[in-house]
Design an enzyme around this catalytic site. Structure first.
Site, PDB file in Angstrom:
ATOM      1  N   SER A 154       0.856  -1.192   0.000  1.00  0.00           N
ATOM      2  CA  SER A 154       0.000   0.000   0.000  1.00  0.00           C
ATOM      3  C   SER A 154       0.891   1.240   0.000  1.00  0.00           C
ATOM      4  O   SER A 154       2.041   1.185   0.465  1.00  0.00           O
ATOM      5  CB  SER A 154      -0.869   0.015   1.260  1.00  0.00           C
ATOM      6  OG  SER A 154      -1.410   1.308   1.479  1.00  0.00           O
ATOM      7  N   TYR A 162      -1.420  -1.090  10.316  1.00  0.00           N
ATOM      8  CA  TYR A 162      -1.514  -1.349   8.874  1.00  0.00           C
ATOM      9  C   TYR A 162      -0.203  -0.984   8.164  1.00  0.00           C
ATOM     10  O   TYR A 162       0.300  -1.739   7.323  1.00  0.00           O
ATOM     11  CB  TYR A 162      -2.689  -0.538   8.328  1.00  0.00           C
ATOM     12  CG  TYR A 162      -3.041  -0.771   6.880  1.00  0.00           C
ATOM     13  CD1 TYR A 162      -3.845  -1.853   6.492  1.00  0.00           C
ATOM     14  CD2 TYR A 162      -2.613   0.112   5.884  1.00  0.00           C
ATOM     15  CE1 TYR A 162      -4.192  -2.045   5.162  1.00  0.00           C
ATOM     16  CE2 TYR A 162      -2.966  -0.071   4.561  1.00  0.00           C
ATOM     17  CZ  TYR A 162      -3.759  -1.151   4.200  1.00  0.00           C
ATOM     18  OH  TYR A 162      -4.117  -1.331   2.879  1.00  0.00           O
TER      19      TYR A 162
HETATM   20  N1  CAA Z   1      -4.439  13.362   7.187  1.00  0.00           N
HETATM   21  C1  CAA Z   1      -4.571  14.534   7.818  1.00  0.00           C
HETATM   22  N2  CAA Z   1      -5.224  14.667   8.986  1.00  0.00           N
HETATM   23  C2  CAA Z   1      -5.760  13.568   9.528  1.00  0.00           C
HETATM   24  C3  CAA Z   1      -5.653  12.303   8.923  1.00  0.00           C
HETATM   25  C4  CAA Z   1      -4.963  12.243   7.720  1.00  0.00           C
HETATM   26  N3  CAA Z   1      -4.784  11.074   7.078  1.00  0.00           N
HETATM   27  N4  CAA Z   1      -6.276  11.420   9.714  1.00  0.00           N
HETATM   28  C5  CAA Z   1      -6.758  12.091  10.768  1.00  0.00           C
HETATM   29  N5  CAA Z   1      -6.447  13.381  10.651  1.00  0.00           N
HETATM   30  C6  CAA Z   1      -6.763  14.446  11.568  1.00  0.00           C
HETATM   31  C7  CAA Z   1      -8.267  14.672  11.691  1.00  0.00           C
HETATM   32  O1  CAA Z   1      -8.746  15.457  10.629  1.00  0.00           O
HETATM   33  C8  CAA Z   1      -8.356  15.352  13.046  1.00  0.00           C
HETATM   34  O2  CAA Z   1      -7.995  16.700  12.895  1.00  0.00           O
HETATM   35  P1  CAA Z   1      -8.706  17.824  13.803  1.00  0.00           P
HETATM   36  O3  CAA Z   1      -8.366  17.432  15.228  1.00  0.00           O
HETATM   37  O4  CAA Z   1      -8.082  19.068  13.329  1.00  0.00           O
HETATM   38  O5  CAA Z   1     -10.178  17.704  13.494  1.00  0.00           O
HETATM   39  C9  CAA Z   1      -7.244  14.669  13.846  1.00  0.00           C
HETATM   40  O6  CAA Z   1      -6.340  14.099  12.882  1.00  0.00           O
HETATM   41  C10 CAA Z   1      -7.758  13.563  14.755  1.00  0.00           C
HETATM   42  O7  CAA Z   1      -8.565  12.706  13.957  1.00  0.00           O
HETATM   43  P2  CAA Z   1      -9.977  12.181  14.473  1.00  0.00           P
HETATM   44  O8  CAA Z   1     -10.744  13.273  15.157  1.00  0.00           O
HETATM   45  O9  CAA Z   1     -10.635  11.505  13.314  1.00  0.00           O
HETATM   46  O10 CAA Z   1      -9.505  11.150  15.587  1.00  0.00           O
HETATM   47  P3  CAA Z   1     -10.200   9.822  15.989  1.00  0.00           P
HETATM   48  O11 CAA Z   1      -9.400   9.249  17.106  1.00  0.00           O
HETATM   49  O12 CAA Z   1     -11.661   9.999  16.155  1.00  0.00           O
HETATM   50  O13 CAA Z   1     -10.020   8.895  14.678  1.00  0.00           O
HETATM   51  C11 CAA Z   1      -8.835   7.752  12.992  1.00  0.00           C
HETATM   52  C12 CAA Z   1      -8.737   8.568  14.258  1.00  0.00           C
HETATM   53  C13 CAA Z   1      -9.585   6.441  13.261  1.00  0.00           C
HETATM   54  C14 CAA Z   1      -7.402   7.433  12.573  1.00  0.00           C
HETATM   55  C15 CAA Z   1      -9.587   8.536  11.902  1.00  0.00           C
HETATM   56  O14 CAA Z   1      -9.034   9.827  11.789  1.00  0.00           O
HETATM   57  C16 CAA Z   1      -9.469   7.884  10.553  1.00  0.00           C
HETATM   58  O15 CAA Z   1     -10.159   6.921  10.266  1.00  0.00           O
HETATM   59  N6  CAA Z   1      -8.583   8.408   9.701  1.00  0.00           N
HETATM   60  C17 CAA Z   1      -8.376   7.862   8.369  1.00  0.00           C
HETATM   61  C18 CAA Z   1      -7.222   6.896   8.364  1.00  0.00           C
HETATM   62  C19 CAA Z   1      -6.992   6.458   6.944  1.00  0.00           C
HETATM   63  O16 CAA Z   1      -6.607   7.249   6.087  1.00  0.00           O
HETATM   64  N7  CAA Z   1      -7.206   5.168   6.667  1.00  0.00           N
HETATM   65  C20 CAA Z   1      -7.063   4.659   5.347  1.00  0.00           C
HETATM   66  C21 CAA Z   1      -8.060   3.517   5.168  1.00  0.00           C
HETATM   67  S1  CAA Z   1      -8.037   2.901   3.508  1.00  0.00           S
HETATM   68  C22 CAA Z   1      -6.644   1.980   3.482  1.00  0.00           C
HETATM   69  O17 CAA Z   1      -5.985   1.739   4.448  1.00  0.00           O
HETATM   70  C23 CAA Z   1      -6.202   1.433   2.154  1.00  0.00           C
HETATM   71  C24 CAA Z   1      -4.865   1.913   1.831  1.00  0.00           C
HETATM   72  O18 CAA Z   1      -3.947   1.118   1.815  1.00  0.00           O
HETATM   73  C25 CAA Z   1      -4.699   3.320   1.429  1.00  0.00           C
HETATM   74  P1  NAI Z   2     -11.963  -5.372   0.550  1.00  0.00           P
HETATM   75  O1  NAI Z   2     -12.305  -5.255   1.984  1.00  0.00           O
HETATM   76  O2  NAI Z   2     -12.947  -4.970  -0.478  1.00  0.00           O
HETATM   77  O3  NAI Z   2     -11.495  -6.861   0.208  1.00  0.00           O
HETATM   78  C1  NAI Z   2     -10.632  -7.566   1.070  1.00  0.00           C
HETATM   79  C2  NAI Z   2     -10.996  -9.023   1.018  1.00  0.00           C
HETATM   80  O4  NAI Z   2     -10.129  -9.739   1.906  1.00  0.00           O
HETATM   81  C3  NAI Z   2     -12.428  -9.305   1.486  1.00  0.00           C
HETATM   82  O5  NAI Z   2     -13.076 -10.135   0.550  1.00  0.00           O
HETATM   83  C4  NAI Z   2     -12.255  -9.996   2.811  1.00  0.00           C
HETATM   84  O6  NAI Z   2     -13.265 -10.933   3.123  1.00  0.00           O
HETATM   85  C5  NAI Z   2     -10.905 -10.692   2.603  1.00  0.00           C
HETATM   86  N1  NAI Z   2     -10.295 -11.036   3.894  1.00  0.00           N
HETATM   87  C6  NAI Z   2     -10.184 -10.243   4.992  1.00  0.00           C
HETATM   88  N2  NAI Z   2      -9.622 -10.931   5.992  1.00  0.00           N
HETATM   89  C7  NAI Z   2      -9.375 -12.172   5.532  1.00  0.00           C
HETATM   90  C8  NAI Z   2      -8.815 -13.335   6.098  1.00  0.00           C
HETATM   91  N3  NAI Z   2      -8.401 -13.368   7.371  1.00  0.00           N
HETATM   92  N4  NAI Z   2      -8.712 -14.444   5.320  1.00  0.00           N
HETATM   93  C9  NAI Z   2      -9.142 -14.423   4.047  1.00  0.00           C
HETATM   94  N5  NAI Z   2      -9.686 -13.365   3.447  1.00  0.00           N
HETATM   95  C10 NAI Z   2      -9.794 -12.251   4.183  1.00  0.00           C
HETATM   96  O7  NAI Z   2     -10.619  -4.532   0.369  1.00  0.00           O
HETATM   97  P2  NAI Z   2      -9.786  -4.145  -0.911  1.00  0.00           P
HETATM   98  O8  NAI Z   2      -9.717  -2.698  -0.968  1.00  0.00           O
HETATM   99  O9  NAI Z   2     -10.223  -4.905  -2.092  1.00  0.00           O
HETATM  100  O10 NAI Z   2      -8.333  -4.660  -0.437  1.00  0.00           O
HETATM  101  C11 NAI Z   2      -7.591  -5.651  -1.110  1.00  0.00           C
HETATM  102  C12 NAI Z   2      -6.125  -5.470  -0.739  1.00  0.00           C
HETATM  103  O11 NAI Z   2      -5.668  -4.212  -1.251  1.00  0.00           O
HETATM  104  C13 NAI Z   2      -5.850  -5.432   0.764  1.00  0.00           C
HETATM  105  O12 NAI Z   2      -4.645  -6.112   1.032  1.00  0.00           O
HETATM  106  C14 NAI Z   2      -5.682  -3.954   1.054  1.00  0.00           C
HETATM  107  O13 NAI Z   2      -4.899  -3.732   2.192  1.00  0.00           O
HETATM  108  C15 NAI Z   2      -5.005  -3.515  -0.212  1.00  0.00           C
HETATM  109  N6  NAI Z   2      -5.094  -2.091  -0.465  1.00  0.00           N
HETATM  110  C16 NAI Z   2      -6.325  -1.488  -0.609  1.00  0.00           C
HETATM  111  C17 NAI Z   2      -6.407  -0.132  -0.851  1.00  0.00           C
HETATM  112  C18 NAI Z   2      -7.690   0.595  -0.969  1.00  0.00           C
HETATM  113  O14 NAI Z   2      -7.660   1.844  -0.949  1.00  0.00           O
HETATM  114  N7  NAI Z   2      -8.832  -0.061  -1.111  1.00  0.00           N
HETATM  115  C19 NAI Z   2      -5.176   0.664  -0.980  1.00  0.00           C
HETATM  116  C20 NAI Z   2      -3.958  -0.070  -0.800  1.00  0.00           C
HETATM  117  C21 NAI Z   2      -3.938  -1.407  -0.566  1.00  0.00           C
END
Ligand code: CAA
Ligand code: NAI
Length: 247
Positions: A142, A155
């Site tokens: 990622s 993560y």
């Molecule tokens: N960039 C900039 N600022 C961020 C941030 C980010 N990525 N994440 C959080 N912040 C900021 C918030 O905006 C907030 O700012 P303010 O205090 O000014 O409002 C501050 O940090 C604290 O955040 P929260 O109020 O949301 O704190 P929380 O404890 O309630 O939640 C959290 C924390 C669970 C991490 C939540 O912020 C969150 O879910 N953030 C997103 C994390 C993220 O980007 N995850 C990616 C998921 S998709 C993925 O993982 C696939 C992949 O590979 C890319």
């Molecule tokens: P998704 O949640 O749509 O799919 C993930 C799949 O993995 C689901 O079908 C889920 O059932 C399966 N899974 C979860 N835990 C499992 C376990 N213990 N055993 C077997 N299967 C399991 O998510 P997405 O976005 O398709 O993610 C696929 C991959 O891409 C993940 O490794 C994720 O970390 C990676 N990725 C995703 C990004 C995004 O923005 N969506 C960005 C960067 C990386």
């Protein structure tokens, strides 16, 4: 067709990127094993694929965080189709939290699935690929594994670890005919990004030079390249597919 006659094992193939990949690989002539913890989605994916592809897709239920479960999955695939040509270590989860609030359970579960899961699948399949003298292993990292990200200590550790394993296995297995590469996606439109707060997601989007989130097909195409013969001199690389985003 770029994968004619090949067999691909795709973990997390029931949803999101994995499901899109299974469909693309079938279109390109492969037989596909959709391996997923989510039985309903995995079986539905396979039923949909087989409706147009004959019987070129099977579903195997697996929990990649369990070594025993992974061993069973590999045994089923070997019995059904022999040694797969392609392994896509795509299954993954998030459990986001700021460092100071992250529970040990959140830390451990993400490590178990995203890091240990990739190790188990490769550990149990690679010896069979080595015996055949060929294979393509593609690990899913990622952008977060490359740059880190607020709220994703667990993560980020796993996705950086995946890069380390990719580069190590490329060195260990390259001379045995096995290619090992990783794809590092940016933010892709799947259920995984659905829980990202709107404000944070918008901040990310603003930083993407291509002005859009990625689609599952963007990553499926990258997997396809690394799985096909066209990438036969590519080994140990991390292909970043993120629209130019830097976080
Ligand atoms: N960039 C900039 N600022 C961020 C941030 C980010 N990525 N994440 C959080 N912040 C900021 C918030 O905006 C907030 O700012 P303010 O205090 O000014 O409002 C501050 O940090 C604290 O955040 P929260 O109020 O949301 O704190 P929380 O404890 O309630 O939640 C959290 C924390 C669970 C991490 C939540 O912020 C969150 O879910 N953030 C997103 C994390 C993220 O980007 N995850 C990616 C998921 S998709 C993925 O993982 C696939 C992949 O590979 C890319
Ligand atoms: P998704 O949640 O749509 O799919 C993930 C799949 O993995 C689901 O079908 C889920 O059932 C399966 N899974 C979860 N835990 C499992 C376990 N213990 N055993 C077997 N299967 C399991 O998510 P997405 O976005 O398709 O993610 C696929 C991959 O891409 C993940 O490794 C994720 O970390 C990676 N990725 C995703 C990004 C995004 O923005 N969506 C960005 C960067 C990386």
């Amino acid at each position: 067709m770029r994968l004619q006659g090949k067999v691909a094992l795709i973990t997390g193939g029931g949803n999101g990127i994995g499901r899109e990949t299974a469909a693309l690989f079938i279109k390109e002539g492969a037989k596909v094993c959709v391996a997923d913890y989510d039985e309903t989605a995995g079986q539905a994916a396979v039923d949909e694929l087989n409706a147009t592809a004959g019987d070129r897709a099977i579903f195997v239920k697996v929990d990649v965080s369990s070594a025993e479960s992974v061993e069973r999955m590999i045994a089923v695939v070997l019995e059904h189709w022999g040694t797969p040509d392609i392994l896509i270590n795509n299954a993954g989860i998030t459990q986001d939290s700021m460092l100071t609030k992250m529970s040990i359970e959140q830390w451990q579960r993400v490590i178990d699935v995203n890091l240990n899961g990739v190790f188990y699948c490769t550990r149990y399949l690679a010896p069979h690929m080595v015996q055949r003298g060929k294979g393509k292993i593609i690990n899913t990292s990622s952008i977060v594994g490359v740059h880190g990200n607020i709220g994703q200590t667990n993560y980020a550790a796993t996705k950086a670890g995946v890069i380390g394993m990719t580069k190590t296995w490329a060195k260990e297995l390259g001379h045995k005919g096995i290619h090992v590469n990783a794809v590092a996606p940016g933010y892709i439109e799947t259920s995984m990004v659905a829980n990202v707060p709107e404000k944070v997601l918008q901040q990310m989007l603003d930083k993407v030079p291509l002005h859009r989130l990625g689609r599952p097909s963007d990553i499926a195409q990258a997997y396809l390249y690394l799985a096909s013969d066209e990438s036969d001199y590519v080994n140990g690389t991390v292909l970043e597919v993120n629209g130019g985003l830097v976080i």
